[in-house]
Design a protein around this motif. Sequence first.
Motif, mmCIF file in Angstrom:
data_model
loop_
_atom_site.group_PDB
_atom_site.id
_atom_site.type_symbol
_atom_site.label_atom_id
_atom_site.label_comp_id
_atom_site.label_asym_id
_atom_site.label_seq_id
_atom_site.Cartn_x
_atom_site.Cartn_y
_atom_site.Cartn_z
ATOM 1 N N LEU A 99 0.826 -1.206 0.000
ATOM 2 C CA LEU A 99 0.000 0.000 0.000
ATOM 3 C C LEU A 99 0.862 1.259 0.000
ATOM 4 O O LEU A 99 0.495 2.267 -0.608
ATOM 5 N N GLY A 100 2.015 1.196 0.662
ATOM 6 C CA GLY A 100 2.934 2.333 0.647
ATOM 7 C C GLY A 100 3.466 2.611 -0.748
ATOM 8 O O GLY A 100 3.587 3.765 -1.167
ATOM 9 N N VAL A 101 3.769 1.545 -1.500
ATOM 10 C CA VAL A 101 4.243 1.722 -2.881
ATOM 11 C C VAL A 101 3.137 2.315 -3.741
ATOM 12 O O VAL A 101 3.371 3.242 -4.529
ATOM 13 N N VAL A 102 1.907 1.809 -3.579
ATOM 14 C CA VAL A 102 0.780 2.345 -4.346
ATOM 15 C C VAL A 102 0.558 3.814 -3.992
ATOM 16 O O VAL A 102 0.364 4.663 -4.871
ATOM 17 N N TRP A 136 1.207 9.585 -5.536
ATOM 18 C CA TRP A 136 1.789 10.901 -5.247
ATOM 19 C C TRP A 136 3.091 11.129 -6.005
ATOM 20 O O TRP A 136 3.745 12.140 -5.801
ATOM 21 N N GLN A 137 3.467 10.190 -6.867
ATOM 22 C CA GLN A 137 4.671 10.268 -7.702
ATOM 23 C C GLN A 137 5.944 10.400 -6.867
ATOM 24 O O GLN A 137 6.880 11.101 -7.237
ATOM 25 N N ASN A 138 5.970 9.734 -5.709
ATOM 26 C CA ASN A 138 7.146 9.717 -4.863
ATOM 27 C C ASN A 138 7.144 8.393 -4.096
ATOM 28 O O ASN A 138 6.613 8.299 -2.992
ATOM 29 N N VAL A 139 7.754 7.362 -4.703
ATOM 30 C CA VAL A 139 7.744 6.028 -4.116
ATOM 31 C C VAL A 139 8.504 6.006 -2.794
ATOM 32 O O VAL A 139 8.119 5.312 -1.859
ATOM 33 N N TRP A 140 9.581 6.784 -2.688
ATOM 34 C CA TRP A 140 10.350 6.810 -1.435
ATOM 35 C C TRP A 140 9.496 7.299 -0.274
ATOM 36 O O TRP A 140 9.579 6.763 0.838
ATOM 37 N N LEU A 141 8.684 8.309 -0.494
ATOM 38 C CA LEU A 141 7.789 8.794 0.548
ATOM 39 C C LEU A 141 6.821 7.698 0.968
ATOM 40 O O LEU A 141 6.593 7.480 2.170
ATOM 41 N N GLY A 142 6.274 6.984 0.013
ATOM 42 C CA GLY A 142 5.369 5.876 0.317
ATOM 43 C C GLY A 142 6.050 4.781 1.110
ATOM 44 O O GLY A 142 5.471 4.227 2.044
#
Length: 73
Positions: free
Chosen positions: A25-28, A33-39
């Motif tokens: 879910l964090g990756v999704v 939000w176009q920022n996988v690191w944030l996820g």
Amino acid sequence: MTQPDTGWPRGRTYWVLGSVVLFGLGVVFGLVWQNVWLGLIIAAAVSVGWLIAYESSRGRNVGVNDPDNGIQL
């Protein structure tokens, strides 16, 4: 007769699956939000909380309020 020790404690499967789902879910979330690191960072923080809460519920200490030591997870 005792069962052999497999090294994999009972109940660990569910928190591993929960952590994997949270990371997914964090990756999704990151992709939206176009920022996988944030996820991934948010997913890591939430999964640590998930681990603490899950282990606390397994230890039957949920909601323990000790006036001397404060609230315990």
